[in-house]
Design an enzyme around this catalytic site. Structure first.
Site, PDB file in Angstrom:
ATOM      1  N   LYS A   9       0.836  -1.198   0.000  1.00  0.00           N
ATOM      2  CA  LYS A   9       0.000   0.000   0.000  1.00  0.00           C
ATOM      3  C   LYS A   9       0.878   1.259   0.000  1.00  0.00           C
ATOM      4  CE  LYS A   9      -3.664  -2.445   2.565  1.00  0.00           C
ATOM      5  NZ  LYS A   9      -4.531  -2.387   3.768  1.00  0.00           N
ATOM      6  N   TYR A  49     -12.359  -2.512  -2.381  1.00  0.00           N
ATOM      7  CA  TYR A  49     -12.835  -2.667  -0.996  1.00  0.00           C
ATOM      8  C   TYR A  49     -14.360  -2.582  -0.902  1.00  0.00           C
ATOM      9  CZ  TYR A  49      -8.193  -2.659   1.195  1.00  0.00           C
ATOM     10  OH  TYR A  49      -6.921  -2.985   1.617  1.00  0.00           O
ATOM     11  N   PHE A  57     -14.978   3.726   8.397  1.00  0.00           N
ATOM     12  CA  PHE A  57     -13.655   4.170   7.955  1.00  0.00           C
ATOM     13  C   PHE A  57     -13.471   4.059   6.437  1.00  0.00           C
ATOM     14  CE2 PHE A  57     -13.371  -0.295   9.337  1.00  0.00           C
ATOM     15  CZ  PHE A  57     -12.859  -0.913   8.200  1.00  0.00           C
ATOM     16  N   ARG A  85      -1.617 -14.693   3.761  1.00  0.00           N
ATOM     17  CA  ARG A  85      -2.251 -14.069   4.936  1.00  0.00           C
ATOM     18  C   ARG A  85      -1.433 -14.337   6.195  1.00  0.00           C
ATOM     19  NH1 ARG A  85      -6.809 -10.574   4.379  1.00  0.00           N
ATOM     20  NH2 ARG A  85      -7.704 -11.417   6.293  1.00  0.00           N
ATOM     21  N   THR A  91      -4.883  -7.985  10.712  1.00  0.00           N
ATOM     22  CA  THR A  91      -5.233  -6.675  10.166  1.00  0.00           C
ATOM     23  C   THR A  91      -4.690  -5.537  11.023  1.00  0.00           C
ATOM     24  OG1 THR A  91      -7.247  -7.629   9.258  1.00  0.00           O
ATOM     25  CG2 THR A  91      -7.160  -5.224   9.440  1.00  0.00           C
ATOM     26  N   ARG A 102       3.084  -7.168   8.973  1.00  0.00           N
ATOM     27  CA  ARG A 102       2.448  -6.089   9.736  1.00  0.00           C
ATOM     28  C   ARG A 102       3.008  -6.017  11.154  1.00  0.00           C
ATOM     29  NH1 ARG A 102      -3.619  -7.437   7.477  1.00  0.00           N
ATOM     30  NH2 ARG A 102      -3.611  -6.049   5.649  1.00  0.00           N
ATOM     31  N   ASN A 112      -1.563  -0.142   7.391  1.00  0.00           N
ATOM     32  CA  ASN A 112      -0.953  -1.430   7.749  1.00  0.00           C
ATOM     33  C   ASN A 112      -0.168  -2.051   6.590  1.00  0.00           C
ATOM     34  OD1 ASN A 112      -3.081  -2.199   6.181  1.00  0.00           O
ATOM     35  ND2 ASN A 112      -4.125  -3.413   7.736  1.00  0.00           N
ATOM     36  N   HIS A 115      -1.598  -5.478   1.553  1.00  0.00           N
ATOM     37  CA  HIS A 115      -2.882  -6.172   1.377  1.00  0.00           C
ATOM     38  C   HIS A 115      -2.642  -7.574   0.856  1.00  0.00           C
ATOM     39  CE1 HIS A 115      -6.922  -7.166  -0.084  1.00  0.00           C
ATOM     40  NE2 HIS A 115      -6.315  -7.602  -1.181  1.00  0.00           N
ATOM     41  N   GLU A 126      -9.751  -9.849  -7.430  1.00  0.00           N
ATOM     42  CA  GLU A 126      -8.786  -8.753  -7.309  1.00  0.00           C
ATOM     43  C   GLU A 126      -7.732  -8.798  -8.424  1.00  0.00           C
ATOM     44  OE1 GLU A 126      -7.600  -9.250  -3.200  1.00  0.00           O
ATOM     45  OE2 GLU A 126      -9.585  -8.606  -2.494  1.00  0.00           O
TER      46      GLU A 126
HETATM   47  P1  IDP Z   1      -7.348  -7.155   5.815  1.00  0.00           P
HETATM   48  O1  IDP Z   1      -6.566  -6.103   5.067  1.00  0.00           O
HETATM   49  O2  IDP Z   1      -6.504  -7.800   6.888  1.00  0.00           O
HETATM   50  O3  IDP Z   1      -8.009  -8.175   4.922  1.00  0.00           O
HETATM   51  P2  IDP Z   1      -9.971  -5.935   6.167  1.00  0.00           P
HETATM   52  O4  IDP Z   1     -10.885  -6.146   7.320  1.00  0.00           O
HETATM   53  O5  IDP Z   1     -10.331  -6.539   4.861  1.00  0.00           O
HETATM   54  O6  IDP Z   1      -8.503  -6.412   6.632  1.00  0.00           O
HETATM   55  O7  IDP Z   1      -9.790  -4.373   6.010  1.00  0.00           O
HETATM   56  C1  IDP Z   1      -9.207  -3.855   4.838  1.00  0.00           C
HETATM   57  C2  IDP Z   1      -8.325  -2.691   5.200  1.00  0.00           C
HETATM   58  O8  IDP Z   1      -9.108  -1.634   5.758  1.00  0.00           O
HETATM   59  C3  IDP Z   1      -7.282  -2.983   6.287  1.00  0.00           C
HETATM   60  O9  IDP Z   1      -6.137  -3.641   5.801  1.00  0.00           O
HETATM   61  C4  IDP Z   1      -6.968  -1.585   6.766  1.00  0.00           C
HETATM   62  O10 IDP Z   1      -6.099  -0.901   5.840  1.00  0.00           O
HETATM   63  C5  IDP Z   1      -8.334  -0.914   6.707  1.00  0.00           C
HETATM   64  N1  IDP Z   1      -9.015  -0.959   8.003  1.00  0.00           N
HETATM   65  C6  IDP Z   1      -9.557  -2.052   8.601  1.00  0.00           C
HETATM   66  N2  IDP Z   1     -10.089  -1.734   9.788  1.00  0.00           N
HETATM   67  C7  IDP Z   1      -9.876  -0.400   9.954  1.00  0.00           C
HETATM   68  C8  IDP Z   1     -10.214   0.533  10.981  1.00  0.00           C
HETATM   69  O11 IDP Z   1     -10.819   0.208  12.008  1.00  0.00           O
HETATM   70  N3  IDP Z   1      -9.836   1.833  10.777  1.00  0.00           N
HETATM   71  C9  IDP Z   1      -9.171   2.240   9.659  1.00  0.00           C
HETATM   72  N4  IDP Z   1      -8.847   1.397   8.660  1.00  0.00           N
HETATM   73  C10 IDP Z   1      -9.186   0.088   8.798  1.00  0.00           C
HETATM   74 MG    MG Z   2      -9.553  -7.924   3.541  1.00  0.00          MG
END
Ligand code: IDP
Ligand code: MG
Length: 151
Positions: A9, A49, A57, A85, A91, A102, A112, A115, A126
């Site tokens: 990212k 997304y 968010f 993963r 996450t 991470r 973070n 992806h 994707e």
């Molecule tokens: P993942 O990336 O581990 O699959 P997801 O739940 O799919 O996690 O969320 C996608 C992305 O959204 C996360 O990697 C992060 O960048 C962002 N994200 C997730 N939760 C939050 C939050 O509570 N606040 C801000 N950004 C978030």
């Molecule tokens: Mg995800």
């Protein structure tokens, strides 16, 4: 043999850790199938997304993803989705174990660093969003290989 979509990212590209992240995937045994540096517009970020569009968010997430270049990659190997993963970690970097990407490179859930697709179905979707498999080589966006090898 499976493929997954991985993306460094904008915060990861900005911090200059693309190589470190690639190294971890190679070290694990993944084979790189395609890679390109690119920028993402709002439409692509929202589509990528789409499942999170109702989250509070979501706007912040789309702004983050479109804030700079990303490095989009296809990695292949046995159980590529689950293995990626596991390498990437949870996450929220607060919960991600040291030794995961991470866990080692990030501190905040909103930035973070990387992806990884969460299922083979997501990976196919994707990959289709980010890569045009009918183009074996794209001289502007970078080098792309064609179909995965039969190895
Ligand atoms: P993942 O990336 O581990 O699959 P997801 O739940 O799919 O996690 O969320 C996608 C992305 O959204 C996360 O990697 C992060 O960048 C962002 N994200 C997730 N939760 C939050 C939050 O509570 N606040 C801000 N950004 C978030
Ligand atoms: Mg995800």
């Amino acid at each position: 043999m499976e493929r997954t979509f991985v993306m460094v990212k904008p915060d990861g590209v900005q911090r200059g850790v693309i190589g470190s992240i690639i190294n971890r995937f190679e070290q694990k045994g993944f084979k790189l199938n395609a890679i390109k540096l690119m920028s993402i517009d709002h439409a692509l970020a929202e589509e990528h997304y789409r499942d999170l569009r109702m989250k509070p968010f979501f706007g912040e997430l789309v702004d983050y993803l479109t804030s700079g270049s990303v490095c989009a990659m296809i990695w292949e190997g046995p159980n590529a989705v689950a293995n990626a993963r596991a390498l990437i970690g949870k996450t929220n970097p607060v919960e991600a174990s040291p030794g995961t990407i991470r866990g080692d490179y990030a501190m905040d859930v909103a930035s973070n660093i990387v992806h990884g697709s969460d299922s083979p179905e997501s990976a196919r979707r994707e990959i289709g969003l980010f890569f045009d498999q009918e183009l074996p080589m794209n001289p502007i966006m970078g080098f792309m290989q064609g179909e995965p090898s039969a190895e």
